[in-house]
Write an enzyme that holds these catalytic residues in place. Structure first.
Site, PDB file in Angstrom:
ATOM      1  N   GLU A  93       0.786  -1.223   0.000  1.00  8.42           N
ATOM      2  CA  GLU A  93       0.000   0.000   0.000  1.00  8.42           C
ATOM      3  C   GLU A  93       0.828   1.289   0.000  1.00  8.42           C
ATOM      4  OE1 GLU A  93      -3.452   0.304  -0.069  1.00  8.42           O
ATOM      5  OE2 GLU A  93      -3.437  -1.840  -0.505  1.00  8.42           O
TER       6      GLU A  93
ATOM      7  N   SER B  56     -46.956 -34.302  37.619  1.00  2.00           N
ATOM      8  CA  SER B  56     -46.558 -34.643  38.986  1.00  2.00           C
ATOM      9  C   SER B  56     -45.250 -33.994  39.420  1.00  2.00           C
ATOM     10  CB  SER B  56     -46.451 -36.162  39.137  1.00  2.00           C
ATOM     11  OG  SER B  56     -47.729 -36.760  39.012  1.00  2.00           O
TER      12      SER B  56
END
Length: 799
Positions: free
Chosen positions: A86, A462
Site C-alpha cells: 500500500e 406430577s
C-alpha cells in the site's frame, strides 16, 4: 530587457497560479475540516460478543466483525507486507507522497476524474475516519489536508494502528485481527508469512482478492506482495521461496465460536438490546454469562441423544426427500442447500447394496452405512405402532434419498438417523446462587430458535407435586401421615359432567403414608392434601417458590400439576428445595465489560448464606475497574421455607429415585440425588426435575403442538434418561453434596400400620424424620385405629 522581465514574471505567475489556487482552496476548506485530535479517542464499531463463564466465545452480533489490536500486537511480517502493498514510503513521507499526487493531478487534468487515487496510508486513515469514498476533487483535497494534520498530531505507530483496525477486508471483517480469525481461525500473530501477505492484499479490493471466493486471484495478489517484499529487502530469498510455495488455506471461519450455546447467546443478546438499544451491536461490549462450557456441552449431548433414542423407538419416518432420477450435479446442488442440525449431517444415498448403503456427504466425501446401523428403522405408523422389521437395506433406503446420518467411531462409516419430531428443553441452575449453568432450548437452534426453556408453557404434571407436599409438611402433615388413596367425585354444579380424578395406574391403595404416596405419585392423595389445606392457602404458599398467583389455577386440579409453567420456572422452584428454603432467582449475565474490558455492570444476586463469602470475593474483584463504581455488599437470599421442611421433602424426593417412579436413576449410584417425574394427560408432556447440592436440572420432553408421546411414554422414560445422561457427566468424579440436617429435626421409629411412633417390638417398624413439634404419639394413644378422614371440601366418597 523589459520583455525578458515581463516573461519572467509571467512564468512565475503561471507557475504560482496553481499553488495560489490550491492555497486558496485550502484556506477556504480548512475551517470546515474535522479535528484530527479526535482520532486519539476514536471509538470503532465493534460487535457484541457473548462468552461463557470460563471465557469461551459463544457468539457475536453486529454487522462488523472487528477485533481491535494495538501496534505492539501486530507482527513485523504484516507491517512489511502492508507497506509493500500500500505505501512503501510510509515511514519517510509527511502524510502525502508527491509522486502519487502528481499522478493523480495528471489524471484529473486529462480526464476530469481521479482514477488511481494515489493515497498514502495516512490519507486512507483520513478518508476512512472522516470522509466519504467519492472520487471528487474537494474530497481529495480534504484528504490531503487532513493527512498533513494527522502526521503533525500523531506518530507513525498511532496512524498505522488506526489504519489496520479500520480497513474493510471482506466477509464482514473489519481490521486485520478480525480478518485473521475469519479466514484462518487464528490471531494474526500466529499466521505464517504467506497468510500475512494474503491479508495485506485485501485492502485494495476485498471482493476481487478474497481468498475464499477468488483463491487464484488472491494467490496472484499475494505473490506480487511477496515479490515486492523481497525487492524492498523485507524478507530474504529463503523466506520468499517458502511463502510463495504455500498453498491457499483460507476458508470462512465465521464468528469462530468456541462452544455451542445458541439459545444462551440469544437470551443474552435480547437482554443487551433491551438495556442498550442498537448500540449494543456496535459498542464492543463483552458479555460474560454464568454458563459453564463443560456443563453446556454435556447438556447439548444429553438432550440430543435422549431425543434421538425416543424418536428411533417409534420408528423411521422415511427420507426427507426422494430424487431417484437426479443427476450427480443435481444431487450435489441439493446437498449444498442443506445444513447440519443437532449434529446430524445431510447425505444423499448413492447406492444400495446387499448389506451396506453408500452415501454422498455435503463436503463431497463418500461414506457407508452398515446394515447394523440402520436395522432399527421399522416404518413409523403412529406414536403407538410401527410397521414390520426391515430385512435388508433396500427395505429402508433407495438411491436418491435425502437422509440424515451420524458419524460412528469407525472412519468413513455413519449411522442412519432422522431429525426428531419431538422437542425437549434442559436447564441447569446453581441452587446456591440461581446462576444458569447450562441451557438448551431445543434439538437445534438452526431448526427452531424457539427457546422452550423460557417460552414453552406446559403443564408439569406430577413434577409440580413437591410444592404442594411442602405446604402439607408446613401445615401439620409428616412424611408418616396416613392419607386415603381412594376415589373422589366432584361436581360444583356449574358443569354437567362429574370430575373423577384417578391415579395413572388406575388403582387405589387405601390409607397410605405421605412418603409412599409421594414416591408412588398418587394423584388422589395430592387432591386430598389440597382439600384439607385449602385451595387458596395452598396456592398462596406455592408463591414462595417463585410462582405468580395468576399462573396457578384456583381449583383442586392444580394439585395434579395443571398450571402452565416453563421449565425455567420449575427449576427455580426446585432450587428453593435444594438449597434449604432460600428464594434464589435465575440469572444469566454475570458481567458486562466495555470494549476496553472495563467492567461496567455485573450481577448481584441474592445467594444462600453458605455462598456469601464467595459472592463477596467475586464482587470485590471488580472494584476500581470502572471509575466511580461502588461495590455493593453480597446479598443473602430470603428464607421462604422452613429448612426442616425442605430437608424432609428432599428425603422424600430421594425416595422417588430409590424406590419410586424415578428408580432408573439408581444407576448413577449416588446418594445425594432427589427428583420427581411428571407426565400429563395422554402422555403429552414428560418431565423430570431433580438435583443435588451442586446442580438443579429440569428436563421437559414433548411436541411443540401438544400431542401424545405414546401410551407407554412417561416422564420416567422420556425426560429422566436425558437428566441422567447430563447428571452422570456433570457429577463424574465429584463428591456427594447433601445439605446438612438442620436443628429441630428428630428421627423416630414409626409403626407402618398407623404412621405413629412405634412401641418396642413393633413388626416392620422403620425410621422417619419429624420436626420436633410434629413427632406423633405412640399408636396406643390413638382413638380411631390410625386413620381419620380429611377435612375440607366434602366430595362424594366411593370407598
Amino acid at each position: 530587457m523589459r520583455f525578458l522581465i515581463f516573461l519572467f514574471w509571467l512564468l512565475v505567475a503561471v507557475a504560482s497560479a496553481p499553488l495560489l489556487a490550491i492555497s486558496g482552496v485550502a484556506l477556504y476548506l480548512s475551517p470546515t475540516l474535522p479535528d484530527v485530535d479526535t482520532l486519539r479517542d476514536v471509538k470503532l464499531q465493534t460487535p457484541l460478543r457473548i462468552y461463557s463463564a470460563d471465557r469461551k466465545l459463544i457468539a457475536e452480533f453486529g454487522e462488523m466483525r472487528r477485533l481491535p489490536i494495538s501496534f505492539e500486537q501486530i507482527p513485523q511480517g504484516f507491517i512489511d507486507a502492508i507497506l509493500a502493498a500500500e505505501d512503501d514510503n510510509f515511514l519517510n513521507h509527511h502524510g502525502v507522497d508527491p509522486m502519487s499526487l502528481l499522478r493523480a493531478t495528471s489524471e484529473l487534468l486529462s480526464t476530469g476524474q481521479i482514477q488511481t487515487g494515489g493515497s498514502t496510508i495516512t490519507m486512507q486513515v483520513a478518508k476512512n475516519y472522516f470522509l466519504s469514498s467519492d472520487r471528487v476533487f474537494s474530497r481529495k483535497l480534504n484528504e490531503i489536508l487532513l493527512a498533513l494534520q494527522i502526521e503533525r498530531n500523531l506518530s507513525k505507530r498511532e496512524i498505522f494502528e488506526l489504519y489496520v483496525n479500520k480497513i474493510y477486508l471482506g466477509n464482514r471483517a473489519y481490521g486485520i485481527e478480525a480478518a485473521a480469525h475469519v479466514y484462518y481461525g487464528k490471531p494474526i500473530a500466529e499466521l505464517p508469512l504467506a497468510d500475512l501477505a494474503m491479508i495485506a492484499g485485501l485492502p485494495k479490493a476485498p471482493s476481487a482478492y478474497n481468498p475464499v471466493a477468488n483463491p487464484e486471484r488472491a494467490r496472484i495478489r499475494r505473490d506480487w506482495i511477496l515479490q515486492r517484499m523481497l525487492y524492498l529487502g523485507s524478507i530474504d530469498q529463503a523466506a520468499y521461496d517458502e511463502a510463495i510455495a504455500s498453498p491457499i488455506t483460507a476458508r470462512n471461519h465465521g464468528a469462530n465460536p468456541e462452544m455451542e450455546a445458541p439459545y444462551v447467546a440469544e437470551m443474552a443478546r435480547l437482554e443487551m438490546l433491551e438495556r442498550f438499544g442498537t448500540d449494543a451491536y456496535i459498542d464492543g461490549y463483552h458479555v460474560y454469562t454464568s454458563v459453564d462450557s463443560r456443563l453446556q456441552t454435556l447438556a447439548n449431548h444429553a438432550l440430543r441423544a435422549g431425543l434421538m433414542v425416543y424418536d428411533q423407538r417409534h420408528g423411521y419416518r422415511g427420507p426427507e426427500a426422494r430424487h431417484p432420477d437426479a443427476t450427480p450435479e443435481q444431487l450435489t446442488e441439493l446437498l449444498a442447500s442443506q445444513r447440519s442440525m443437532g449434529g446430524l449431517r445431510p447425505a444423499i444415498v448413492s447406492e444400495v447394496g446387499a448389506d451396506t448403503v453408500s452415501i454422498l456427504l455435503r463436503n463431497g466425501d463418500s461414506a457407508t452405512i452398515t446394515w447394523e446401523a440402520m436395522r432399527w428403522a421399522r416404518p413409523y405408523l403412529s406414536a403407538n405402532s410401527m410397521g414390520p422389521n426391515p430385512s435388508k437395506p433396500a427395505d429402508v433406503l433407495q438411491r436418491g434419498d435425502l437422509i440424515r446420518v451420524q458419524p460412528t467411531e469407525q472412519d468413513g462409516q455413519y449411522k442412519l438417523a432422522q431429525i426428531p419430531k419431538a422437542q425437549s428443553a434442559l436447564v441447569v441452575l446453581s441452587p446456591e446462587t440461581g446462576a444458569i449453568q447450562a441451557l438448551t432450548g431445543g434439538f437445534s437452534f438452526v431448526q427452531s430458535n424457539y427457546n422452550r426453556v423460557t417460552q414453552a408453557r406446559r403443564q408439569p404434571g406430577s413434577s409440580f407435586k413437591p410444592f404442594l407436599y411442602s405446604a402439607a409438611l408446613d401445615h401439620g402433615y409428616t412424611p408418616a401421615s396416613l392419607v386415603n388413596d381412594a376415589p373422589l367425585v366432584f361436581n360444583d354444579g356449574t358443569q354437567g359432567d362429574d370430575w373423577r380424578p384417578r391415579n395413572s395406574s388406575g388403582d387405589f391403595l387405601g390409607p397410605i403414608r405421605l412418603r409412599e404416596a409421594f414416591y408412588r405419585s398418587r394423584n388422589l392423595v395430592s387432591i386430598r392434601l389440597m382439600q384439607d389445606i385449602g385451595v387458596d392457602q395452598s396456592l398462596t404458599y406455592m408463591e414462595r417458590f417463585g410462582f405468580s398467583r395468576e399462573e396457578l389455577p384456583r381449583n383442586l386440579s392444580a394439585s395434579l400439576g395443571t398450571p402452565e409453567l416453563t421449565p425455567l420456572q420449575i427449576a427455580t422452584g426446585y432450587a428453593v428445595i435444594a438449597n434449604g428454603g432460600h428464594a434464589v432467582k435465575p440469572w444469566l449475565i454475570e458481567r458486562i465489560e466495555s470494549a476496553e474490558h472495563q467492567v461496567i455492570d455485573f450481577a448481584n444476586p441474592a445467594v444462600v448464606p453458605a455462598a456469601l463469602a464467595a459472592e463477596q470475593q467475586r464482587i470485590d474483584a471488580y472494584v476500581g475497574l470502572t471509575p466511580g463504581q461502588v461495590p455493593p455488599e453480597a446479598r443473602e437470599a430470603e428464607q421462604v421455607i422452613d429448612p426442616r421442611t425442605t430437608y424432609q421433602l428432599t428425603s422424600m424426593l430421594k425416595d422417588v429415585i430409590n424406590r419410586g417412579t424415578g428408580s432408573r436413576a439408581r444407576a448413577l449410584e449416588r446418594n445425594d440425588l432427589g427428583g420427581k417425574t411428571g407426565t400429563t394427560n395422554d402422555q403429552k408432556d414428560g418431565w423430570f426435575a431433580g438435583f443435588n447440592g451442586d446442580h438443579v436440572a429440569t428436563v421437559w420432553v414433548g411436541f411443540d403442538q401438544p400431542t401424545t408421546l405414546g401410551r407407554r411414554e412417561y416422564g420416567g422414560t422420556t425426560a429422566l434418561p436425558i437428566w441422567m445422561e447430563f447428571m452422570a457427566g456433570a457429577l463424574e468424579g465429584q463428591p456427594e453434596h447433601d445439605l446438612e440436617q438442620p436443628e429441630g429435626l428428630v428421627v423416630t421409629r414409626v409403626d407402618p400400620l398407623t404412621g405413629r411412633s412405634a412401641r418396642p417390638g413393633t413388626p416392620g417398624a422403620f425410621l422417619e424424620i419429624f420436626k420436633e413439634e410434629d413427632v406423633p404419639p405412640p399408636s396406643s394413644e390413638l382413638d380411631s385405629g390410625g386413620y381419620s378422614s380429611d377435612g375440607g371440601i366434602t366430595p362424594l366418597e366411593l370407598f
